[in-house]
Write a protein that holds these residues in place. Sequence first.
Motif, PDB file in Angstrom:
ATOM      1  N   ILE A 179       0.688  -1.165  -0.108  1.00 55.21           N
ATOM      2  CA  ILE A 179      -0.100   0.089   0.095  1.00 55.21           C
ATOM      3  C   ILE A 179       0.258   0.941  -0.009  1.00 55.21           C
ATOM      4  O   ILE A 179       0.744   2.398  -0.930  1.00 55.21           O
ATOM      5  CB  ILE A 179      -1.377   0.233   1.205  1.00 55.21           C
ATOM      6  CG1 ILE A 179      -2.705  -0.936   1.069  1.00 55.21           C
ATOM      7  CG2 ILE A 179      -2.035   1.254   2.155  1.00 55.21           C
ATOM      8  CD1 ILE A 179      -2.851  -0.960   1.939  1.00 55.21           C
ATOM      9  N   SER A 180       2.065   1.418   1.353  1.00 56.89           N
ATOM     10  CA  SER A 180       3.136   2.316   0.574  1.00 56.89           C
ATOM     11  C   SER A 180       3.146   2.711  -0.704  1.00 56.89           C
ATOM     12  O   SER A 180       3.293   3.646  -0.777  1.00 56.89           O
ATOM     13  CB  SER A 180       4.002   2.447   1.813  1.00 56.89           C
ATOM     14  OG  SER A 180       4.578   1.502   1.539  1.00 56.89           O
ATOM     15  N   SER A 195      -5.220  -5.305  -3.335  1.00 61.08           N
ATOM     16  CA  SER A 195      -4.333  -6.682  -3.300  1.00 61.08           C
ATOM     17  C   SER A 195      -3.223  -6.176  -4.850  1.00 61.08           C
ATOM     18  O   SER A 195      -2.806  -6.868  -5.183  1.00 61.08           O
ATOM     19  CB  SER A 195      -4.972  -7.701  -3.516  1.00 61.08           C
ATOM     20  OG  SER A 195      -5.949  -7.401  -2.441  1.00 61.08           O
ATOM     21  N   GLU A 196      -4.164  -5.058  -5.849  1.00 56.88           N
ATOM     22  CA  GLU A 196      -3.324  -5.240  -6.844  1.00 56.88           C
ATOM     23  C   GLU A 196      -2.178  -4.876  -6.683  1.00 56.88           C
ATOM     24  O   GLU A 196      -0.981  -5.622  -7.500  1.00 56.88           O
ATOM     25  CB  GLU A 196      -3.520  -3.755  -7.250  1.00 56.88           C
ATOM     26  CG  GLU A 196      -4.271  -3.803  -8.792  1.00 56.88           C
ATOM     27  CD  GLU A 196      -4.225  -2.084  -9.066  1.00 56.88           C
ATOM     28  OE1 GLU A 196      -4.840  -1.714  -8.569  1.00 56.88           O
ATOM     29  OE2 GLU A 196      -4.316  -2.389 -10.426  1.00 56.88           O
ATOM     30  N   ALA A 197      -1.159  -4.497  -5.866  1.00 53.27           N
ATOM     31  CA  ALA A 197       0.277  -3.843  -5.479  1.00 53.27           C
ATOM     32  C   ALA A 197       1.353  -5.870  -5.237  1.00 53.27           C
ATOM     33  O   ALA A 197       1.754  -5.321  -6.188  1.00 53.27           O
ATOM     34  CB  ALA A 197       0.532  -3.040  -4.936  1.00 53.27           C
ATOM     35  N   ARG A 198       0.295  -5.632  -4.245  1.00 48.00           N
ATOM     36  CA  ARG A 198       1.023  -7.325  -3.705  1.00 48.00           C
ATOM     37  C   ARG A 198       0.980  -8.236  -5.622  1.00 48.00           C
ATOM     38  O   ARG A 198       2.217  -9.092  -5.076  1.00 48.00           O
ATOM     39  CB  ARG A 198      -0.114  -8.344  -2.961  1.00 48.00           C
ATOM     40  CG  ARG A 198       0.451  -9.152  -2.671  1.00 48.00           C
ATOM     41  CD  ARG A 198       0.510  -9.106  -1.077  1.00 48.00           C
ATOM     42  NE  ARG A 198       1.460 -10.773  -0.399  1.00 48.00           N
ATOM     43  CZ  ARG A 198       0.453 -11.442   0.442  1.00 48.00           C
ATOM     44  NH1 ARG A 198      -0.008 -10.947   0.832  1.00 48.00           N
ATOM     45  NH2 ARG A 198       1.842 -12.645   0.395  1.00 48.00           N
ATOM     46  N   LEU A 236     -11.830 -12.638   0.698  1.00 45.81           N
ATOM     47  CA  LEU A 236     -11.211 -12.674  -0.565  1.00 45.81           C
ATOM     48  C   LEU A 236      -9.676 -12.463  -0.661  1.00 45.81           C
ATOM     49  O   LEU A 236      -9.262 -12.898  -1.781  1.00 45.81           O
ATOM     50  CB  LEU A 236     -11.999 -11.673  -1.750  1.00 45.81           C
ATOM     51  CG  LEU A 236     -12.165 -12.269  -3.318  1.00 45.81           C
ATOM     52  CD1 LEU A 236     -11.979 -13.127  -3.492  1.00 45.81           C
ATOM     53  CD2 LEU A 236     -12.590 -10.966  -3.267  1.00 45.81           C
ATOM     54  N   MET A 237      -9.337 -11.547   0.370  1.00 44.63           N
ATOM     55  CA  MET A 237      -7.707 -10.973   0.168  1.00 44.63           C
ATOM     56  C   MET A 237      -7.007 -11.764   0.636  1.00 44.63           C
ATOM     57  O   MET A 237      -5.877 -12.397  -0.150  1.00 44.63           O
ATOM     58  CB  MET A 237      -7.842  -9.812   1.507  1.00 44.63           C
ATOM     59  CG  MET A 237      -6.606  -9.072   1.450  1.00 44.63           C
ATOM     60  SD  MET A 237      -6.932  -7.606   1.074  1.00 44.63           S
ATOM     61  CE  MET A 237      -6.439  -7.568   2.798  1.00 44.63           C
ATOM     62  N   ASN A 296      -3.070 -15.870  -0.793  1.00 49.54           N
ATOM     63  CA  ASN A 296      -2.225 -16.726  -0.996  1.00 49.54           C
ATOM     64  C   ASN A 296      -1.844 -17.586  -2.984  1.00 49.54           C
ATOM     65  O   ASN A 296      -1.324 -17.600  -3.127  1.00 49.54           O
ATOM     66  CB  ASN A 296      -3.306 -18.017  -0.700  1.00 49.54           C
ATOM     67  CG  ASN A 296      -3.946 -18.394   1.175  1.00 49.54           C
ATOM     68  OD1 ASN A 296      -2.167 -18.074   1.076  1.00 49.54           O
ATOM     69  ND2 ASN A 296      -4.037 -19.335   1.350  1.00 49.54           N
ATOM     70  N   ALA A 297      -3.621 -17.388  -3.645  1.00 51.91           N
ATOM     71  CA  ALA A 297      -2.861 -17.255  -5.026  1.00 51.91           C
ATOM     72  C   ALA A 297      -1.328 -16.554  -5.637  1.00 51.91           C
ATOM     73  O   ALA A 297      -0.347 -17.035  -5.819  1.00 51.91           O
ATOM     74  CB  ALA A 297      -3.899 -17.053  -6.155  1.00 51.91           C
ATOM     75  N   ALA A 298      -1.394 -15.113  -5.003  1.00 54.30           N
ATOM     76  CA  ALA A 298       0.268 -14.275  -5.549  1.00 54.30           C
ATOM     77  C   ALA A 298       1.408 -15.471  -4.335  1.00 54.30           C
ATOM     78  O   ALA A 298       2.432 -14.978  -4.709  1.00 54.30           O
ATOM     79  CB  ALA A 298       0.376 -13.165  -4.543  1.00 54.30           C
ATOM     80  N   ASP A 299       1.391 -15.725  -3.510  1.00 56.72           N
ATOM     81  CA  ASP A 299       2.431 -16.486  -2.924  1.00 56.72           C
ATOM     82  C   ASP A 299       2.414 -17.821  -3.769  1.00 56.72           C
ATOM     83  O   ASP A 299       3.585 -18.484  -4.114  1.00 56.72           O
ATOM     84  CB  ASP A 299       1.918 -17.053  -1.201  1.00 56.72           C
ATOM     85  CG  ASP A 299       2.033 -16.097  -0.222  1.00 56.72           C
ATOM     86  OD1 ASP A 299       2.427 -14.552  -0.641  1.00 56.72           O
ATOM     87  OD2 ASP A 299       1.257 -15.987   0.722  1.00 56.72           O
ATOM     88  N   ALA A 300       1.792 -18.418  -4.104  1.00 59.57           N
ATOM     89  CA  ALA A 300       1.707 -19.984  -4.557  1.00 59.57           C
ATOM     90  C   ALA A 300       2.455 -19.532  -5.959  1.00 59.57           C
ATOM     91  O   ALA A 300       3.217 -20.813  -6.925  1.00 59.57           O
ATOM     92  CB  ALA A 300       0.937 -20.829  -4.847  1.00 59.57           C
TER      93      ALA A 300
END
Length: 573
Positions: free
Chosen positions: A358-359, A436-439, A469-470, A475-479
Motif C-alpha cells: 500500500i505504501s 491487493s493490486e500492488a501485491r 477474498l484478500m 495465497n494465490a500470489a504466494d503460490a
Amino acid sequence: MIRRMLAFCIFLAIAGGVTGGVWWRSLNDALARLEERGRADLALAGDRLLGQLQRYREMTVLIADHPDVLRLALDPAADPGAADRLLRRTADMTRSDELHLADQSGRILASSGRVHGADLGAAPYFHRAMQGALGFHHEIDPATGRRLFVYAAPVFSPTGPVAGVLVTRVETEAVEVIWRGEPMIVFFTDSDGIAFVSNRDELVLVRLELLPEHEGEVPSDLLRREVRQIGRHEIWDVDGGPYLPARALHLTRPLPVIEMTGEALVNIAPAERQALLQALLVAAACVVVGTALYALWERRRALAIRLATEAESNARLESRVRERTRELSEANEQLHRAQADLVRAGKLSALGQMSAGISHELNQPLTAIQSYAENAGLFLDRDQPERASENLARINDLARRMGRIIKNLRAFARQESEAMSDVDLGQVVAATLELSEARLRAAGVEVDWTPPAGPVWVRGGEVRLQQVLMNLLANAADAMQGGGAVTIRIARTAERVRLTVADTGPGIAEPDRVFDPFYSTKEVGASEGMGLGLSISYGIVQSFGGAIVGRNRPEGGAEFAIELDPARKAQAA
Ligand code: ADP
C-alpha cells in the motif's frame, strides 16, 4: 423394618385365628357326629340289656306258676325232688345262675344248686315278692364275689295269699358276654355310681370319680377322671390304663326299669385327629397365601426401590447434563471469543502484509502528483493553461484513486462489528482487488476479472468477505511467485451464489488439511503465513451460512470456491 414386623404380627394373628377357628369348628362337628352315633349305640345297648333281663323276669314269673313249685310251696314238708329237677333243668336251659324256691319265711325249699335250708328272709327282693310284687335287685355274692341280677316272683296259693317266693339269680356275665369287645365303651351304673355291668373289665365294679391329680394313691375300686366341656359336649379325661381312652365323650341314658344309668365313653381321638388335620391344612394354606403375599410385597418394594433409584440416577444424570451443557456453552463462548480474536489477529497480519504494497501504491501516485504539479506550474509559467489544467485533472484522478485506496484500507482495518446484511459481491471483489493490486503485480500475477453487469446481492458482511477474498488472493500470489494468472468468477447456481478464485500455481499439497488452523507449508517469518488465513476464512463463510472448499484443478493450479446465500433483495428481483 417395624412395618414389616407389624405386618408379620398381623398376619400371624389372622392366620392363627383362622386356623384356631377351623380347628374348633371341625372338632365340634366331629364331636356332634360322634355323639349322635354314640347315643344310638348306647340306646341299643340299654335295650339289649333290658331285653335279656326281660327274659329272666318272664321265666321267673312262669316257673313260679309251675305246679311242682306250687305243690312244694303249699306243702314244704313234701319231697322237693320234682321241684329241684325242674329248677335245675330251667337253670341249665336259660343259663341262669341259680333258681331257688323259698317258703314264706325265706327258707329255701328247693334249688337248682345245693343250698337247701339257706335263709333269704332278710333280702329286700324277698319282702317285695312276699307283698305280691315282682322283686328285682342286683348284688354281689359275698361268697364268690360274682355280680348277680336277682328276680323274685311270688308263688300264689290257689286261695290267693303268697305261699312262697321263686328267686332267679342271673350272673351279669351271661348278659355281658354278647356285647363284649364292641368299640364303644358302655357301662351301667347303679345309684351308688358303681359300674355294675360293662363291656370292659377295667370298669367293672369301679367308680369313676372326680379326683384331683394330687390326691395320692387311688384305691382299686376308683378311676380318676376329670370333666371338661368342649362346646356343649362333656369330655372325660380318664386315667384308666391302656385299654380305656384317655379322652372320651361321655354320654348317659337313664334306665329306670332296672334302677340304673347307662353310660358310654366314646374315644374322641379320631375327632381330634380330624380337627388337627383340617387345622394343619388351613395353616399350610395360610403359609402358602402368606408366602405369596410376602413375595408380592417384596416385589412391589423392590420395584419401588428400583424406580426411586432410577429416578435418583435420572436426576443425577440430568443435573450432569445441565452441568455439561453449561460447560459446553461456556466453552463455546470462549471459542467464539477466541475465533473473534483470531479474526482480528488475521486481519492485523493481512494489514501488515498489505502495508508494504500500500505504501508503494500511495507513493507512486504521490510521486506522479508531485511531478504533475511541478509540470503544471511550469506550463502556467509558459502560459500554457490547457496543458496545466490537463496535469491538474490527472492530479485530481490520482488523488481520487488514493482516496479510494485509503477508504478501503480504513474500512478493512475498522473493528468488525457489522451485522449480516445484503452485500454486492461484485463490489467486494472490486474493492479487494484494489487493495491487493500492488501485491499481485509485484508477484507478476495477472488478474482475469470481468465485473458482472449488475449487482450480485448475497447475505454476508462486506468487510469480512473482503478479508476472505484478500486472503485467497494473497495465497494465490504466494503460490505463484514466478508469475501466473488468477481467474475470479461469479456464478449463480440453483440456490446459491458461487465465487471462484482459480490460479495457475503448483496446486494445493494437501487439500484435506488446508482449512486446519496452523496448517502452513510456508516458512515461518517475515510476511509468510501462520497457517490461520484459510481456517479464519472458513469460520467467516460458515458464519454467513455459506461454504468454502478448495481443490486442485485437473488442468493444474488451485481453485477455491465460496458459496453464499443470495440476498432476499436479489431473490425478489
Ligand atoms: P498461510 O497462508 O499463512 O500458510 P493459509 O491458511 O492461508 O495459511 O494457507 C494454508 C496453506 O494452504 C498454505 O500454507 C498453502 O500450503 C496452502 N494453500 C493455500 N492457498 C493455496 C494456493 N492457492 N495454492 C497452493 N497452496 C495453497
